[in-house]
Design a protein around this motif. Structure first.
Motif, PDB file in Angstrom:
ATOM      1  N   MET A 103     -10.110  -1.015 -25.488  1.00  0.00           N
ATOM      2  CA  MET A 103      -9.301   0.164 -25.811  1.00  0.00           C
ATOM      3  C   MET A 103      -8.225  -0.149 -26.844  1.00  0.00           C
ATOM      4  N   ALA A 104      -7.602  -1.310 -26.771  1.00  0.00           N
ATOM      5  CA  ALA A 104      -6.559  -1.666 -27.738  1.00  0.00           C
ATOM      6  C   ALA A 104      -7.135  -1.709 -29.155  1.00  0.00           C
ATOM      7  N   LEU A 105      -8.283  -2.316 -29.312  1.00  0.00           N
ATOM      8  CA  LEU A 105      -8.920  -2.399 -30.625  1.00  0.00           C
ATOM      9  C   LEU A 105      -9.314  -1.017 -31.123  1.00  0.00           C
ATOM     10  N   LEU A 106      -9.881  -0.196 -30.271  1.00  0.00           N
ATOM     11  CA  LEU A 106     -10.284   1.154 -30.672  1.00  0.00           C
ATOM     12  C   LEU A 106      -9.084   1.989 -31.115  1.00  0.00           C
ATOM     13  N   ARG A 107      -7.992   1.904 -30.381  1.00  0.00           N
ATOM     14  CA  ARG A 107      -6.789   2.661 -30.752  1.00  0.00           C
ATOM     15  C   ARG A 107      -6.193   2.146 -32.058  1.00  0.00           C
ATOM     16  N   ALA A 108      -6.204   0.815 -32.251  1.00  0.00           N
ATOM     17  CA  ALA A 108      -5.683   0.245 -33.497  1.00  0.00           C
ATOM     18  C   ALA A 108      -6.514   0.709 -34.682  1.00  0.00           C
ATOM     19  N   LYS A 109      -7.830   0.716 -34.544  1.00  0.00           N
ATOM     20  CA  LYS A 109      -8.708   1.187 -35.627  1.00  0.00           C
ATOM     21  C   LYS A 109      -8.423   2.645 -35.963  1.00  0.00           C
ATOM     22  N   ARG A 110      -8.315   3.485 -34.933  1.00  0.00           N
ATOM     23  CA  ARG A 110      -8.079   4.917 -35.152  1.00  0.00           C
ATOM     24  C   ARG A 110      -6.738   5.157 -35.855  1.00  0.00           C
ATOM     25  N   GLU A 111      -5.697   4.484 -35.381  1.00  0.00           N
ATOM     26  CA  GLU A 111      -4.380   4.689 -35.990  1.00  0.00           C
ATOM     27  C   GLU A 111      -4.327   4.134 -37.410  1.00  0.00           C
ATOM     28  N   TYR A 112      -5.034   3.052 -37.672  1.00  0.00           N
ATOM     29  CA  TYR A 112      -5.086   2.516 -39.030  1.00  0.00           C
ATOM     30  C   TYR A 112      -5.703   3.546 -39.981  1.00  0.00           C
ATOM     31  N   ARG A 113      -6.786   4.157 -39.565  1.00  0.00           N
ATOM     32  CA  ARG A 113      -7.440   5.173 -40.408  1.00  0.00           C
ATOM     33  C   ARG A 113      -6.544   6.381 -40.631  1.00  0.00           C
ATOM     34  N   ASN A 114      -5.683   6.676 -39.667  1.00  0.00           N
ATOM     35  CA  ASN A 114      -4.783   7.825 -39.780  1.00  0.00           C
ATOM     36  C   ASN A 114      -3.463   7.492 -40.459  1.00  0.00           C
ATOM     37  N   SER A 115      -3.218   6.233 -40.789  1.00  0.00           N
ATOM     38  CA  SER A 115      -1.918   5.840 -41.349  1.00  0.00           C
ATOM     39  C   SER A 115      -2.067   5.144 -42.699  1.00  0.00           C
TER      40      SER A 115
ATOM     41  N   ASP B  27      -1.217   5.947 -45.650  1.00  0.00           N
ATOM     42  CA  ASP B  27      -0.082   6.039 -46.571  1.00  0.00           C
ATOM     43  C   ASP B  27       1.222   5.474 -46.009  1.00  0.00           C
ATOM     44  N   ARG B  28       1.167   4.805 -44.868  1.00  0.00           N
ATOM     45  CA  ARG B  28       2.404   4.278 -44.292  1.00  0.00           C
ATOM     46  C   ARG B  28       2.138   2.933 -43.612  1.00  0.00           C
ATOM     47  N   LYS B  29       3.207   2.214 -43.375  1.00  0.00           N
ATOM     48  CA  LYS B  29       3.113   0.913 -42.710  1.00  0.00           C
ATOM     49  C   LYS B  29       2.847   1.133 -41.224  1.00  0.00           C
ATOM     50  N   LEU B  30       1.951   0.326 -40.684  1.00  0.00           N
ATOM     51  CA  LEU B  30       1.602   0.400 -39.270  1.00  0.00           C
ATOM     52  C   LEU B  30       2.115  -0.857 -38.577  1.00  0.00           C
ATOM     53  N   ILE B  31       2.871  -0.672 -37.510  1.00  0.00           N
ATOM     54  CA  ILE B  31       3.376  -1.783 -36.707  1.00  0.00           C
ATOM     55  C   ILE B  31       2.773  -1.649 -35.313  1.00  0.00           C
ATOM     56  N   ILE B  32       2.063  -2.698 -34.904  1.00  0.00           N
ATOM     57  CA  ILE B  32       1.391  -2.682 -33.603  1.00  0.00           C
ATOM     58  C   ILE B  32       2.094  -3.667 -32.670  1.00  0.00           C
ATOM     59  N   GLN B  33       2.473  -3.181 -31.500  1.00  0.00           N
ATOM     60  CA  GLN B  33       3.051  -4.035 -30.467  1.00  0.00           C
ATOM     61  C   GLN B  33       1.958  -4.305 -29.434  1.00  0.00           C
ATOM     62  N   ILE B  34       1.728  -5.591 -29.111  1.00  0.00           N
ATOM     63  CA  ILE B  34       0.663  -5.927 -28.172  1.00  0.00           C
ATOM     64  C   ILE B  34       1.014  -7.185 -27.395  1.00  0.00           C
ATOM     65  N   ARG B  35       0.583  -7.245 -26.133  1.00  0.00           N
ATOM     66  CA  ARG B  35       0.837  -8.414 -25.283  1.00  0.00           C
ATOM     67  C   ARG B  35      -0.400  -9.291 -25.132  1.00  0.00           C
ATOM     68  N   ASP B  36      -1.547  -8.688 -24.963  1.00  0.00           N
ATOM     69  CA  ASP B  36      -2.781  -9.391 -24.649  1.00  0.00           C
ATOM     70  C   ASP B  36      -3.259 -10.227 -25.843  1.00  0.00           C
ATOM     71  N   LEU B  37      -3.374 -11.532 -25.639  1.00  0.00           N
ATOM     72  CA  LEU B  37      -3.734 -12.453 -26.723  1.00  0.00           C
ATOM     73  C   LEU B  37      -5.125 -12.176 -27.281  1.00  0.00           C
ATOM     74  N   SER B  38      -6.102 -11.934 -26.426  1.00  0.00           N
ATOM     75  CA  SER B  38      -7.453 -11.694 -26.943  1.00  0.00           C
ATOM     76  C   SER B  38      -7.521 -10.379 -27.709  1.00  0.00           C
ATOM     77  N   SER B  39      -6.787  -9.378 -27.278  1.00  0.00           N
ATOM     78  CA  SER B  39      -6.733  -8.115 -28.021  1.00  0.00           C
ATOM     79  C   SER B  39      -6.067  -8.327 -29.379  1.00  0.00           C
ATOM     80  N   LYS B  40      -4.997  -9.112 -29.396  1.00  0.00           N
ATOM     81  CA  LYS B  40      -4.327  -9.419 -30.666  1.00  0.00           C
ATOM     82  C   LYS B  40      -5.301 -10.087 -31.623  1.00  0.00           C
TER      83      LYS B  40
END
Length: 71
Positions: free
Chosen positions: A15-27, A29-42
């Motif tokens: 889910m973390a990867l899927l959400r990151a992909k979706r938000e990247y496609r929607n952003s 024109d702007r900088k994207l900052i992702i906060q994450i705890r899970d090492l494998s997801s990172k």
């Protein structure tokens, strides 16, 4: 333009990867900052951006990682 902060600290892959992909496609024109705890997801998210030839700056804080995606 104000950066978009995506808080994935409570998410794990895939889910973390899927959400990151979706938000990247929607952003495109702007900088994207992702906060994450899970090492494998990172690692999966960073690998995805590397495959897209997108530069990601990684900062480690005491309780999570910050991934700054430069579009």
């Amino acid at each position: 333009m104000k950066p978009y902060i995506l808080d994935l600290r409570e998410e794990r892959c895939p889910m973390a990867l899927l959400r990151a992909k979706r938000e990247y496609r929607n952003s495109i024109d702007r900088k994207l900052i992702i906060q994450i705890r899970d090492l494998s997801s990172k690692n999966d998210i960073v690998r995805f951006f590397q495959m897209q030839h997108v530069l990601v700056h990684i900062e480690e804080t005491p309780d999570h990682y910050l991934l700054v995606v430069n579009n």
